[in-house]
Motif scaffolding. Sequence first.
Motif, PDB file in Angstrom:
ATOM      1  N   TYR A  19      14.046  64.788  55.105  1.00  0.00           N
ATOM      2  CA  TYR A  19      13.457  64.795  53.765  1.00  0.00           C
ATOM      3  C   TYR A  19      12.969  63.400  53.407  1.00  0.00           C
ATOM      4  O   TYR A  19      13.392  62.403  53.990  1.00  0.00           O
ATOM      5  CB  TYR A  19      14.446  65.307  52.717  1.00  0.00           C
ATOM      6  CG  TYR A  19      15.521  64.314  52.326  1.00  0.00           C
ATOM      7  CD1 TYR A  19      15.364  63.477  51.220  1.00  0.00           C
ATOM      8  CD2 TYR A  19      16.699  64.211  53.054  1.00  0.00           C
ATOM      9  CE1 TYR A  19      16.354  62.568  50.859  1.00  0.00           C
ATOM     10  CE2 TYR A  19      17.689  63.304  52.705  1.00  0.00           C
ATOM     11  CZ  TYR A  19      17.507  62.488  51.607  1.00  0.00           C
ATOM     12  OH  TYR A  19      18.482  61.581  51.257  1.00  0.00           O
ATOM     13  N   ARG A  23      12.319  69.407  47.128  1.00  0.00           N
ATOM     14  CA  ARG A  23      13.733  69.487  47.496  1.00  0.00           C
ATOM     15  C   ARG A  23      14.604  69.387  46.253  1.00  0.00           C
ATOM     16  O   ARG A  23      14.391  68.514  45.410  1.00  0.00           O
ATOM     17  CB  ARG A  23      14.082  68.352  48.455  1.00  0.00           C
ATOM     18  CG  ARG A  23      15.543  68.264  48.886  1.00  0.00           C
ATOM     19  CD  ARG A  23      15.697  67.104  49.866  1.00  0.00           C
ATOM     20  NE  ARG A  23      16.986  67.096  50.517  1.00  0.00           N
ATOM     21  CZ  ARG A  23      17.992  66.282  50.213  1.00  0.00           C
ATOM     22  NH1 ARG A  23      17.843  65.393  49.235  1.00  0.00           N
ATOM     23  NH2 ARG A  23      19.128  66.319  50.864  1.00  0.00           N
ATOM     24  N   ASN A  42      11.444  68.144  51.143  1.00  0.00           N
ATOM     25  CA  ASN A  42      11.822  68.519  52.502  1.00  0.00           C
ATOM     26  C   ASN A  42      10.602  68.426  53.404  1.00  0.00           C
ATOM     27  O   ASN A  42       9.506  68.840  53.021  1.00  0.00           O
ATOM     28  CB  ASN A  42      12.369  69.948  52.542  1.00  0.00           C
ATOM     29  CG  ASN A  42      13.715  70.073  51.873  1.00  0.00           C
ATOM     30  OD1 ASN A  42      14.574  69.218  52.042  1.00  0.00           O
ATOM     31  ND2 ASN A  42      13.910  71.137  51.115  1.00  0.00           N
ATOM     32  N   GLU A  88      12.075  64.153  45.487  1.00  0.00           N
ATOM     33  CA  GLU A  88      12.463  64.373  46.877  1.00  0.00           C
ATOM     34  C   GLU A  88      11.806  65.628  47.451  1.00  0.00           C
ATOM     35  O   GLU A  88      11.660  66.641  46.769  1.00  0.00           O
ATOM     36  CB  GLU A  88      13.986  64.470  46.991  1.00  0.00           C
ATOM     37  CG  GLU A  88      14.684  63.177  46.595  1.00  0.00           C
ATOM     38  CD  GLU A  88      16.189  63.224  46.819  1.00  0.00           C
ATOM     39  OE1 GLU A  88      16.728  64.319  47.114  1.00  0.00           O
ATOM     40  OE2 GLU A  88      16.836  62.161  46.701  1.00  0.00           O
TER      41      GLU A  88
END
Length: 261
Positions: free
Chosen positions: A47, A134, A33, A31
């Motif tokens: 995100y 992230r 951002n 993941e």
Amino acid sequence: MKKTLISAAAFAAVLLSSCGTASKSVDISGEWNVVSVEGKEVTGNPYIGFDMENGRLYGNAGCNRIMGGVEIDSVNPGHIGLTNIGATRMMCPDMETEQKVLEALNEVAGYKASATGVELTDKDGKVLMSLERREAPAVSINDINGEWTISKVDGVEIEVADKTPFLSFNVADNAVHGNGGCNIINGSFSQEEGNASSLKFGQMISTMMAGPGMETEGKVLEAMNKVASFVVNEDGTLSLMDAGNNEVLLLVRNTGKTLSE
């Protein structure tokens, strides 16, 4: 001046070696951002997640959840294909960031490492989005404990014709109670071992009254049969997802008088 000659085969080998090294150094799985779109910082905490094992893209564009497919070009390092990009249809006060993120995603054709993370580029190499790694928020089944009003089924707002549809989760007993729109429903839920966001409903038992809310109830029960996981959204709502990570039910926490009273 002394000239150094290199054969075409040797030159190709050097290129392949350098490309292979570059492709291995950029791992986009996980993941990220969204920090900026076309060089401009964004708000709303959007995100993107890349599930490379299942070829799946997911995330949040700043308001709505996003989903789609992702495929890395194994022949041409640094090239990527994003397909069937879609989003849920909730309205928020600020939709500008979301529009920019979705427009950029539809143009993505490549990726490369940056000083702080990864950059997604278009077919001409222009940087569309800058991403930073992230940290995934902690997920717990305890997050769903309590009573929730069912707001949407398959992305469509529920129209209350009889009883307000709701679900109440008792995490301690793995039990669920509620109303589908007409009848009282009771049942259980379970999770896959080691998968904190998984959620599967057991057989639901309901009363057998007839009423104007039966159409809504049928849709609710059908959606519950598809549920495979849950996501607690940043606005506090609860999304119940199917196996393809599509939202089938959207729930809003009930902070007033409980509907089961």
